[in-house]
Design a protein around this motif. Structure first.
Motif, mmCIF file in Angstrom:
data_model
loop_
_atom_site.group_PDB
_atom_site.id
_atom_site.type_symbol
_atom_site.label_atom_id
_atom_site.label_comp_id
_atom_site.label_asym_id
_atom_site.label_seq_id
_atom_site.Cartn_x
_atom_site.Cartn_y
_atom_site.Cartn_z
ATOM 1 N N ILE A 110 0.809 -1.223 0.000
ATOM 2 C CA ILE A 110 0.000 0.000 0.000
ATOM 3 C C ILE A 110 0.844 1.276 0.000
ATOM 4 O O ILE A 110 0.692 2.131 -0.876
ATOM 5 C CB ILE A 110 -0.946 0.014 1.229
ATOM 6 C CG1 ILE A 110 -1.881 -1.203 1.168
ATOM 7 C CG2 ILE A 110 -1.742 1.309 1.279
ATOM 8 C CD1 ILE A 110 -2.675 -1.435 2.415
ATOM 9 N N ILE A 111 1.745 1.398 0.978
ATOM 10 C CA ILE A 111 2.469 2.663 1.174
ATOM 11 C C ILE A 111 3.495 2.905 0.079
ATOM 12 O O ILE A 111 3.501 3.971 -0.562
ATOM 13 C CB ILE A 111 3.163 2.691 2.564
ATOM 14 C CG1 ILE A 111 2.163 2.360 3.682
ATOM 15 C CG2 ILE A 111 3.809 4.051 2.783
ATOM 16 C CD1 ILE A 111 1.014 3.306 3.787
ATOM 17 N N ILE A 112 4.369 1.924 -0.164
ATOM 18 C CA ILE A 112 5.470 2.117 -1.126
ATOM 19 C C ILE A 112 4.963 2.368 -2.546
ATOM 20 O O ILE A 112 5.469 3.289 -3.211
ATOM 21 C CB ILE A 112 6.447 0.929 -1.084
ATOM 22 C CG1 ILE A 112 7.197 0.914 0.258
ATOM 23 C CG2 ILE A 112 7.448 1.002 -2.233
ATOM 24 C CD1 ILE A 112 8.141 -0.260 0.440
ATOM 25 N N PRO A 113 3.974 1.607 -3.073
ATOM 26 C CA PRO A 113 3.502 1.902 -4.440
ATOM 27 C C PRO A 113 3.005 3.333 -4.610
ATOM 28 O O PRO A 113 3.257 3.960 -5.638
ATOM 29 C CB PRO A 113 2.360 0.892 -4.633
ATOM 30 C CG PRO A 113 2.717 -0.249 -3.744
ATOM 31 C CD PRO A 113 3.340 0.380 -2.533
ATOM 32 N N GLN A 114 2.288 3.858 -3.584
ATOM 33 C CA GLN A 114 1.794 5.231 -3.676
ATOM 34 C C GLN A 114 2.931 6.243 -3.559
ATOM 35 O O GLN A 114 2.992 7.228 -4.300
ATOM 36 C CB GLN A 114 0.768 5.491 -2.576
ATOM 37 C CG GLN A 114 -0.507 4.689 -2.733
ATOM 38 C CD GLN A 114 -1.502 4.978 -1.631
ATOM 39 O OE1 GLN A 114 -1.995 6.101 -1.503
ATOM 40 N NE2 GLN A 114 -1.788 3.981 -0.812
ATOM 41 N N ALA A 115 3.856 5.993 -2.633
ATOM 42 C CA ALA A 115 4.980 6.913 -2.445
ATOM 43 C C ALA A 115 5.899 6.902 -3.661
ATOM 44 O O ALA A 115 6.478 7.934 -4.020
ATOM 45 C CB ALA A 115 5.763 6.527 -1.187
ATOM 46 N N LEU A 116 6.022 5.739 -4.300
ATOM 47 C CA LEU A 116 6.922 5.619 -5.443
ATOM 48 C C LEU A 116 6.461 6.489 -6.609
ATOM 49 O O LEU A 116 7.296 7.067 -7.323
ATOM 50 C CB LEU A 116 7.004 4.153 -5.884
ATOM 51 C CG LEU A 116 8.069 3.809 -6.925
ATOM 52 C CD1 LEU A 116 9.457 4.189 -6.426
ATOM 53 C CD2 LEU A 116 8.017 2.328 -7.269
ATOM 54 N N VAL A 117 5.145 6.595 -6.804
ATOM 55 C CA VAL A 117 4.609 7.443 -7.869
ATOM 56 C C VAL A 117 5.043 8.885 -7.650
ATOM 57 O O VAL A 117 5.440 9.588 -8.585
ATOM 58 C CB VAL A 117 3.071 7.348 -7.930
ATOM 59 C CG1 VAL A 117 2.504 8.349 -8.927
ATOM 60 C CG2 VAL A 117 2.649 5.944 -8.310
ATOM 61 N N VAL A 118 4.984 9.334 -6.397
ATOM 62 C CA VAL A 118 5.381 10.703 -6.056
ATOM 63 C C VAL A 118 6.895 10.871 -6.155
ATOM 64 O O VAL A 118 7.394 11.897 -6.623
ATOM 65 C CB VAL A 118 4.906 11.057 -4.626
ATOM 66 C CG1 VAL A 118 5.362 12.463 -4.233
ATOM 67 C CG2 VAL A 118 3.391 10.948 -4.532
ATOM 68 N N ALA A 119 7.623 9.843 -5.728
ATOM 69 C CA ALA A 119 9.086 9.949 -5.645
ATOM 70 C C ALA A 119 9.780 9.788 -6.986
ATOM 71 O O ALA A 119 10.908 10.267 -7.157
ATOM 72 C CB ALA A 119 9.619 8.893 -4.673
ATOM 73 N N LEU A 120 9.125 9.116 -7.950
ATOM 74 C CA LEU A 120 9.810 8.733 -9.184
ATOM 75 C C LEU A 120 10.434 9.905 -9.948
ATOM 76 O O LEU A 120 11.578 9.786 -10.401
ATOM 77 C CB LEU A 120 8.853 7.954 -10.093
ATOM 78 C CG LEU A 120 9.539 7.036 -11.108
ATOM 79 C CD1 LEU A 120 10.383 5.973 -10.404
ATOM 80 C CD2 LEU A 120 8.505 6.369 -11.998
ATOM 81 N N PRO A 121 9.740 11.047 -10.119
ATOM 82 C CA PRO A 121 10.397 12.163 -10.821
ATOM 83 C C PRO A 121 11.672 12.633 -10.120
ATOM 84 O O PRO A 121 12.668 12.952 -10.783
ATOM 85 C CB PRO A 121 9.327 13.261 -10.813
ATOM 86 C CG PRO A 121 8.038 12.531 -10.686
ATOM 87 C CD PRO A 121 8.337 11.356 -9.805
ATOM 88 N N ASN A 122 11.653 12.642 -8.786
ATOM 89 C CA ASN A 122 12.845 13.060 -8.044
ATOM 90 C C ASN A 122 13.943 11.992 -8.083
ATOM 91 O O ASN A 122 15.129 12.321 -8.060
ATOM 92 C CB ASN A 122 12.480 13.380 -6.595
ATOM 93 C CG ASN A 122 11.682 14.664 -6.479
ATOM 94 O OD1 ASN A 122 11.879 15.600 -7.249
ATOM 95 N ND2 ASN A 122 10.769 14.712 -5.531
ATOM 96 N N ILE A 123 13.535 10.719 -8.129
ATOM 97 C CA ILE A 123 14.524 9.644 -8.288
ATOM 98 C C ILE A 123 15.178 9.762 -9.664
ATOM 99 O O ILE A 123 16.392 9.560 -9.806
ATOM 100 C CB ILE A 123 13.872 8.261 -8.104
ATOM 101 C CG1 ILE A 123 13.387 8.081 -6.667
ATOM 102 C CG2 ILE A 123 14.854 7.148 -8.464
ATOM 103 C CD1 ILE A 123 12.599 6.800 -6.438
ATOM 104 N N CYS A 124 14.384 10.099 -10.669
ATOM 105 C CA CYS A 124 14.911 10.315 -12.014
ATOM 106 C C CYS A 124 15.937 11.452 -12.001
ATOM 107 O O CYS A 124 17.035 11.312 -12.555
ATOM 108 C CB CYS A 124 13.776 10.642 -12.981
ATOM 109 S SG CYS A 124 14.338 11.079 -14.645
ATOM 110 N N THR A 125 15.598 12.552 -11.357
ATOM 111 C CA THR A 125 16.521 13.696 -11.269
ATOM 112 C C THR A 125 17.802 13.300 -10.542
ATOM 113 O O THR A 125 18.904 13.657 -10.966
ATOM 114 C CB THR A 125 15.851 14.876 -10.535
ATOM 115 O OG1 THR A 125 14.675 15.258 -11.243
ATOM 116 C CG2 THR A 125 16.793 16.068 -10.440
#
Length: 237
Positions: free
Chosen positions: A151-166
């Motif tokens: 539950i938590i990680i899949p939702q957080a990953l969507v938010v975090a992905l652009p910053n992980i890309c950067t």
């Protein structure tokens, strides 16, 4: 030195610089493999306000943010051999310290700096997920691990992905400083080729082109994955 650009050298050295891409990607991949789990775990210590670890994470992030990465490289490249020398003398190890491949120093430096960046990326992403969802998951019998994984990680990953890309793109660009450790990556290979005829302008143009292509491909890959992740999120909501 000849006037104007040496186009033949420009073409030839482009492929020389390109031959440094595998080392650049290898260092990037190892640094991310270390930094992603560590960054996530230390972000949890910030979110849950775990006393000692929370303070450690704050100091760690402040240190990395407040120091140029080239200084971190010089510190590691100078201090690690001294520490290993002291240990070999104390324990009588038969270890050739000054024959260590520079890539090991690169792993240390770039993992160290990237972890600090990802701590803040994950902390901000996890903060966007409603805490009530964790409580709801616990109420239906899920463990904390299961709740975070499903539950938590899949939702957080969507938010975090652009910053992980950067962070990933910045990491790839930061590996160009590996030349200071004699790391055989893109920048060093092109600069060594330029030393013969002093064709530094052409070499820097080649370095520029290789990084533009490489970083653009990485960004495109992240965008594709983000679209896939959002489709999954919508399907499961």
């Amino acid at each position: 030195m000849s006037e104007g650009l040496n186009f033949q050298f420009l073409v030839d050295t482009f492929f020389v610089a390109l031959s440094g891409v595998p080392i650049t990607l290898f260092v990037t991949a190892v640094a991310l493999l270390v930094a992603l789990p560590l960054g996530f775990l230390l972000a949890l210590t910030r979110i849950n306000q775990i006393p000692i670890l929370n303070r450690f994470s704050q100091v760690y992030v402040s240190f990395v943010r407040g120091t140029p990465i080239i200084i971190q490289i010089f510190i590691v490249y100078a201090s690690v051999p001294l520490i290993l020398t002291a240990m070999t003398e104390k324990y009588n190890w038969n270890f050739k310290i000054y024959e260590i491949n520079p890539i090991w120093y690169a792993f240390i430096v770039f993992s160290f700096s990237t972890t600090a960046i990802l701590i803040e990326v994950f902390r901000s992403a996890l903060s966007t997920v409603n805490k009530g969802q964790l409580e709801a998951a616990q109420s239906v019998g899920l463990t904390n691990f299961q709740a975070y994984r499903r539950i938590i990680i899949p939702q957080a990953l969507v938010v975090a992905l652009p910053n992980i890309c950067t962070a990933t793109v910045n990491l790839i660009k930061a590996t160009s400083l590996g030349y200071a450790m004699s790391l055989q990556e893109i920048t060093l290979k092109a600069k060594v080729a330029a030393n013969v005829g002093y064709n530094y302008v052409e070499a820097y143009l080649d370095i520029f082109l290789v990084y533009i292509i490489l970083c653009s491909l990485v960004e495109y890959g992240f965008k594709l994955y983000e679209k896939r992740l959002r489709k999954y999120q919508y399907a499961s909501s």
